[in-house]
Design a protein around this motif. Structure first.
Motif, PDB file in Angstrom:
ATOM      1  N   ASP A  56       0.812  -1.213   0.000  1.00  0.00           N
ATOM      2  CA  ASP A  56       0.000   0.000   0.000  1.00  0.00           C
ATOM      3  C   ASP A  56       0.848   1.266   0.000  1.00  0.00           C
ATOM      4  O   ASP A  56       0.328   2.352   0.232  1.00  0.00           O
ATOM      5  N   GLY A  57       2.142   1.131  -0.308  1.00  0.00           N
ATOM      6  CA  GLY A  57       2.999   2.297  -0.488  1.00  0.00           C
ATOM      7  C   GLY A  57       3.552   2.844   0.805  1.00  0.00           C
ATOM      8  O   GLY A  57       3.400   2.268   1.850  1.00  0.00           O
ATOM      9  N   PRO A  58       4.231   3.887   0.770  1.00  0.00           N
ATOM     10  CA  PRO A  58       4.469   4.780  -0.352  1.00  0.00           C
ATOM     11  C   PRO A  58       5.596   4.329  -1.277  1.00  0.00           C
ATOM     12  O   PRO A  58       5.843   4.967  -2.286  1.00  0.00           O
ATOM     13  N   CYS A  59       6.280   3.198  -0.952  1.00  0.00           N
ATOM     14  CA  CYS A  59       7.381   2.730  -1.796  1.00  0.00           C
ATOM     15  C   CYS A  59       6.955   1.514  -2.612  1.00  0.00           C
ATOM     16  O   CYS A  59       6.265   0.625  -2.108  1.00  0.00           O
ATOM     17  N   TYR A  60       7.377   1.510  -3.881  1.00  0.00           N
ATOM     18  CA  TYR A  60       7.105   0.393  -4.769  1.00  0.00           C
ATOM     19  C   TYR A  60       8.369   0.114  -5.576  1.00  0.00           C
ATOM     20  O   TYR A  60       9.165   1.011  -5.846  1.00  0.00           O
ATOM     21  N   GLY A  61       8.532  -1.134  -5.981  1.00  0.00           N
ATOM     22  CA  GLY A  61       9.611  -1.503  -6.896  1.00  0.00           C
ATOM     23  C   GLY A  61       8.999  -1.803  -8.254  1.00  0.00           C
ATOM     24  O   GLY A  61       7.910  -2.374  -8.351  1.00  0.00           O
ATOM     25  N   LEU A  62       9.681  -1.418  -9.318  1.00  0.00           N
ATOM     26  CA  LEU A  62       9.181  -1.629 -10.675  1.00  0.00           C
ATOM     27  C   LEU A  62      10.329  -2.102 -11.558  1.00  0.00           C
ATOM     28  O   LEU A  62      11.440  -1.578 -11.477  1.00  0.00           O
ATOM     29  N   THR A 114       3.000   8.912  -2.107  1.00  0.00           N
ATOM     30  CA  THR A 114       2.031   8.712  -1.032  1.00  0.00           C
ATOM     31  C   THR A 114       0.611   8.758  -1.585  1.00  0.00           C
ATOM     32  O   THR A 114       0.296   9.516  -2.502  1.00  0.00           O
ATOM     33  N   GLY A 115      -0.227   7.886  -1.039  1.00  0.00           N
ATOM     34  CA  GLY A 115      -1.637   7.861  -1.417  1.00  0.00           C
ATOM     35  C   GLY A 115      -1.900   7.368  -2.831  1.00  0.00           C
ATOM     36  O   GLY A 115      -2.899   7.747  -3.444  1.00  0.00           O
ATOM     37  N   MET A 116      -1.039   6.524  -3.369  1.00  0.00           N
ATOM     38  CA  MET A 116      -1.200   6.046  -4.746  1.00  0.00           C
ATOM     39  C   MET A 116      -2.032   4.766  -4.837  1.00  0.00           C
ATOM     40  O   MET A 116      -2.436   4.378  -5.922  1.00  0.00           O
ATOM     41  N   GLY A 117      -2.247   4.098  -3.726  1.00  0.00           N
ATOM     42  CA  GLY A 117      -3.054   2.883  -3.742  1.00  0.00           C
ATOM     43  C   GLY A 117      -2.244   1.650  -3.418  1.00  0.00           C
ATOM     44  O   GLY A 117      -1.056   1.719  -3.118  1.00  0.00           O
ATOM     45  N   GLY A 172       9.893   9.702  -8.319  1.00  0.00           N
ATOM     46  CA  GLY A 172       8.627   9.984  -7.662  1.00  0.00           C
ATOM     47  C   GLY A 172       7.464   9.612  -8.582  1.00  0.00           C
ATOM     48  O   GLY A 172       7.563   9.699  -9.804  1.00  0.00           O
ATOM     49  N   ILE A 173       6.357   9.195  -7.993  1.00  0.00           N
ATOM     50  CA  ILE A 173       5.174   8.827  -8.781  1.00  0.00           C
ATOM     51  C   ILE A 173       4.259  10.044  -8.882  1.00  0.00           C
ATOM     52  O   ILE A 173       3.869  10.626  -7.873  1.00  0.00           O
ATOM     53  N   VAL A 174       3.910  10.409 -10.119  1.00  0.00           N
ATOM     54  CA  VAL A 174       2.927  11.451 -10.360  1.00  0.00           C
ATOM     55  C   VAL A 174       1.551  10.790 -10.493  1.00  0.00           C
ATOM     56  O   VAL A 174       0.571  11.234  -9.914  1.00  0.00           O
ATOM     57  N   ARG A 175       1.514   9.694 -11.275  1.00  0.00           N
ATOM     58  CA  ARG A 175       0.275   8.949 -11.483  1.00  0.00           C
ATOM     59  C   ARG A 175       0.630   7.504 -11.781  1.00  0.00           C
ATOM     60  O   ARG A 175       1.630   7.234 -12.450  1.00  0.00           O
ATOM     61  N   ILE A 176      -0.188   6.582 -11.319  1.00  0.00           N
ATOM     62  CA  ILE A 176       0.038   5.171 -11.566  1.00  0.00           C
ATOM     63  C   ILE A 176      -1.305   4.503 -11.849  1.00  0.00           C
ATOM     64  O   ILE A 176      -2.311   4.828 -11.188  1.00  0.00           O
ATOM     65  N   SER A 177      -1.336   3.620 -12.844  1.00  0.00           N
ATOM     66  CA  SER A 177      -2.573   2.910 -13.166  1.00  0.00           C
ATOM     67  C   SER A 177      -2.258   1.487 -13.605  1.00  0.00           C
ATOM     68  O   SER A 177      -1.191   1.231 -14.184  1.00  0.00           O
ATOM     69  N   VAL A 178      -3.176   0.587 -13.334  1.00  0.00           N
ATOM     70  CA  VAL A 178      -3.022  -0.818 -13.689  1.00  0.00           C
ATOM     71  C   VAL A 178      -3.342  -0.982 -15.168  1.00  0.00           C
ATOM     72  O   VAL A 178      -4.305  -0.432 -15.684  1.00  0.00           O
ATOM     73  N   VAL A 179      -2.497  -1.776 -15.861  1.00  0.00           N
ATOM     74  CA  VAL A 179      -2.727  -2.110 -17.263  1.00  0.00           C
ATOM     75  C   VAL A 179      -3.479  -3.430 -17.270  1.00  0.00           C
ATOM     76  O   VAL A 179      -3.023  -4.408 -16.697  1.00  0.00           O
ATOM     77  N   ARG A 180      -4.632  -3.449 -17.912  1.00  0.00           N
ATOM     78  CA  ARG A 180      -5.429  -4.686 -17.962  1.00  0.00           C
ATOM     79  C   ARG A 180      -5.346  -5.336 -19.298  1.00  0.00           C
ATOM     80  O   ARG A 180      -5.156  -4.812 -20.288  1.00  0.00           O
TER      81      ARG A 180
END
Length: 129
Positions: A71-77, A90-93, A121-129
């Motif tokens: 649930d963040g605020p850190c993610y690995g990609l 923060t607050g990205m889901g 830093g994350i500005v926006r993040i969305s799931v690709v379906r």
């Protein structure tokens, strides 16, 4: 013998058993033009590769799989080309490990340490379906 209800003029159009014209004014009256019998000119092979990329990619847009989720605020990609990023926002889901996402990134927060990878830093993040 004819009366005024029986037509005496021949029917419009070509006589039965004949083909309509394929060129000229009659051909364009609601009919498509015939295809050209002349082949198009062959394309020349380029002398050298393009100097600049032909598909401009936005430098602030990443696509890849989440390797450190939650649930963040850190993610690995990790992107398809194997580059690893340490994302902070923060607050990205909540994102599960293995989820494919599209991320608009910005400058990294210098106070955040989110693990291995290039910090962003994350500005926006969305799931690709």
């Amino acid at each position: 013998m004819t009366d005024d209800r029986t037509p005496t003029a021949p029917p419009a159009g070509p006589p039965p058993g004949t083909r309509p014209p394929t060129t000229g004014p009659a051909a364009s009256a609601g009919r498509p033009a015939p295809l050209s019998a002349t082949p198009p000119p062959a394309r020349r092979r380029p002398a050298a590769p393009p100097r600049h990329p032909t598909d401009q990619r936005r430098p602030d847009l990443l696509a890849g799989r989440i390797t450190r989720g939650g649930d963040g605020p850190c993610y690995g990609l990790v992107t398809d080309d194997g580059r690893e990023y340490a994302l902070h926002g923060t607050g990205m889901g909540t994102f599960a490990t293995g989820t494919t996402v599209l991320v608009t990134v910005g400058p990294a927060d210098p106070a955040a340490t989110c693990g291995p990878g290039t910090p962003l830093g994350i500005v926006r993040i969305s799931v690709v379906r």
